[in-house]
Design an enzyme around this catalytic site. Structure first.
Site, mmCIF file in Angstrom:
data_model
loop_
_atom_site.group_PDB
_atom_site.id
_atom_site.type_symbol
_atom_site.label_atom_id
_atom_site.label_comp_id
_atom_site.label_asym_id
_atom_site.label_seq_id
_atom_site.Cartn_x
_atom_site.Cartn_y
_atom_site.Cartn_z
ATOM 1 N N ARG A 107 0.890 -1.175 0.000
ATOM 2 C CA ARG A 107 0.000 0.000 0.000
ATOM 3 C C ARG A 107 0.913 1.206 0.000
ATOM 4 O O ARG A 107 1.631 1.462 0.981
ATOM 5 C CB ARG A 107 -0.904 -0.038 1.234
ATOM 6 C CG ARG A 107 -1.902 1.114 1.327
ATOM 7 C CD ARG A 107 -2.745 0.949 2.569
ATOM 8 N NE ARG A 107 -3.573 2.098 2.853
ATOM 9 C CZ ARG A 107 -4.851 2.226 2.489
ATOM 10 N NH1 ARG A 107 -5.427 1.251 1.819
ATOM 11 N NH2 ARG A 107 -5.535 3.310 2.809
ATOM 12 N N HIS A 134 -7.303 1.658 -6.546
ATOM 13 C CA HIS A 134 -7.571 0.883 -5.330
ATOM 14 C C HIS A 134 -8.365 -0.368 -5.725
ATOM 15 O O HIS A 134 -9.536 -0.507 -5.372
ATOM 16 C CB HIS A 134 -8.340 1.736 -4.334
ATOM 17 C CG HIS A 134 -8.352 1.203 -2.933
ATOM 18 N ND1 HIS A 134 -7.710 0.033 -2.563
ATOM 19 C CD2 HIS A 134 -8.953 1.678 -1.794
ATOM 20 C CE1 HIS A 134 -7.904 -0.182 -1.271
ATOM 21 N NE2 HIS A 134 -8.659 0.788 -0.783
ATOM 22 N N GLN A 137 -10.431 -2.791 -3.143
ATOM 23 C CA GLN A 137 -11.683 -2.225 -2.644
ATOM 24 C C GLN A 137 -12.823 -2.469 -3.626
ATOM 25 O O GLN A 137 -13.937 -2.845 -3.233
ATOM 26 C CB GLN A 137 -11.526 -0.719 -2.407
ATOM 27 C CG GLN A 137 -12.799 -0.037 -1.932
ATOM 28 C CD GLN A 137 -13.253 -0.549 -0.576
ATOM 29 O OE1 GLN A 137 -12.498 -0.492 0.383
ATOM 30 N NE2 GLN A 137 -14.482 -1.038 -0.485
ATOM 31 N N ASP A 225 -16.807 8.991 -1.546
ATOM 32 C CA ASP A 225 -15.587 8.773 -0.763
ATOM 33 C C ASP A 225 -15.262 10.078 -0.055
ATOM 34 O O ASP A 225 -15.889 11.122 -0.299
ATOM 35 C CB ASP A 225 -14.437 8.344 -1.693
ATOM 36 C CG ASP A 225 -13.267 7.715 -0.940
ATOM 37 O OD1 ASP A 225 -13.342 7.567 0.300
ATOM 38 O OD2 ASP A 225 -12.258 7.373 -1.594
ATOM 39 N N CYS A 266 -16.223 3.478 0.904
ATOM 40 C CA CYS A 266 -15.176 2.511 1.252
ATOM 41 C C CYS A 266 -14.635 2.684 2.667
ATOM 42 O O CYS A 266 -13.895 1.811 3.140
ATOM 43 C CB CYS A 266 -14.049 2.567 0.228
ATOM 44 S SG CYS A 266 -13.098 4.099 0.226
ATOM 45 N N ARG A 294 -14.088 -6.863 2.066
ATOM 46 C CA ARG A 294 -12.658 -6.708 1.781
ATOM 47 C C ARG A 294 -11.922 -7.982 2.174
ATOM 48 O O ARG A 294 -11.022 -8.450 1.468
ATOM 49 C CB ARG A 294 -12.093 -5.512 2.560
ATOM 50 C CG ARG A 294 -12.436 -4.155 2.008
ATOM 51 C CD ARG A 294 -11.695 -3.839 0.720
ATOM 52 N NE ARG A 294 -10.254 -3.843 0.917
ATOM 53 C CZ ARG A 294 -9.556 -2.801 1.385
ATOM 54 N NH1 ARG A 294 -10.169 -1.674 1.713
ATOM 55 N NH2 ARG A 294 -8.250 -2.882 1.519
#
Length: 308
Positions: A107, A134, A137, A225, A266, A294
């Site tokens: 990450r 991402h 996700q 988001d 998310c 996830r």
């Protein structure tokens, strides 16, 4: 070698197989205690390196728990532990880690760190997040939608707010899974042009609509988001709030989307900024199913990478 770097660079059939396997593993765990191990132990004897240049809660916990449930072990490394590209080149770090571990999840901020890690590693590499995309996700998001509403192909997804890295991966998924995406947000924060081009090139309808009420009409899924990063200065936060306030997902906006529309975020969320608490906790919301998934989606991704 099966790296999982982005949704648009992964074979469609492989993506579908991962979603299907994630669902099967979730159903197999139904009724178990949270800490229980899977009957299958496909990662037994395997070591997974989890590298976090960028801090995380959900990514760290979900990958760590997923590896342990499948019988493997994890080694968690922070950016300060690694100093990627500073004390040692990324290429050399990748070569060394490959002698110790079976799989690398990273990450990070810069996409080039991910791509160089994958280029020089002798083990599979998973994109846990970059500033551009991402993908893990969105695999969980597709899984969540299909749990609640059936196949996502042909559906209308609306992204409200900032056309960020998560939005880019949603556009990649539109092209791979066959749904349409409408973006509603300020022009300065439009999604990445290449992500739009990918989705359109695969036959998905991508629409930019500045009026959020028009955008959500007929939506099957509304997604947003956070508007600001924890690293943004106060002045930048205020500017972004002013730009994005008209695109808040609230009860009035969700009412325009229809009674069967789902809402996703998310997480982490700044409640009553990008989305109101009434929506986050309301009947449209599946944000906590999304967060749980996830775990299951990433377990399927790891199994695909390792071929187990």
């Amino acid at each position: 070698m099966n790296h999982f770097l982005d949704i648009h660079t992964t074979d469609r059939a492989a993506l579908r197989a991962m979603i299907d396997q994630a669902g099967a593993m979730k159903r197999a765990r139904s009724g178990r205690s949270r800490g229980a191990c899977d009957d299958e132990q496909p990662l037994a004897g395997r070591m997974v390196a989890l590298i976090f240049e960028k801090p995380s809660t959900r990514t760290r916990v979900s990958f760590d728990v997923g590896v342990r449930q499948m019988g493997g072990q994890t080694m968690v490394l922070s950016g300060s532990d690694m100093q990627l590209g500073h004390g040692e080149t990324i290429a050399d770090t990748a070569r060394v880690l490959s002698r110790y571990v079976d799989l690398i999840m990273i990450r990070t901020y810069d996409e080039t760190v991910l791509s160089e890690m994958a280029e020089f590693a002798d083990v599979p590499v998973i994109n846990g997040l970059t500033d551009r995309t991402h993908p893990c996700q969105i695999m969980a998001d597709v899984m969540t939608f299909e749990e609640h509403r059936g196949p996502i192909a042909g559906r209308k997804v609306v992204w409200a707010g900032d056309g960020n890295n998560v939005c880019a991966s949603f556009l990649h998924a539109a092209g791979q899974f066959g749904f349409d995406l409408t973006f509603t947000g300020p022009a300065r924060l439009d999604p990445q042009a290449d992500a739009i081009g990918f989705a359109r090139g695969r036959g998905s309808k991508v629409i930019i609509e500045r009026d959020p009420e028009k955008a959500v009409a007929g939506a099957d899924l509304v997604v947003t988001d956070t508007w600001v990063s924890m690293h943004d200065a106060q002045s930048a936060r205020e500017r972004r709030h002013n730009m994005l306030r008209p695109y808040q997902v609230n009860e009035a906006l969700m009412a325009q989307a229809g009674p069967k529309a789902l809402f996703m975020h998310c997480l982490p969320a700044h409640r009553d900024e990008e989305a109101t608490s009434a929506v986050m906790d309301g009947p449209h919301s599946v944000v906590f199913d999304e967060a749980e998934n996830r775990l299951h989606a990433q377990k399927a991704i790891m199994r695909w990478c390792l071929g187990v």
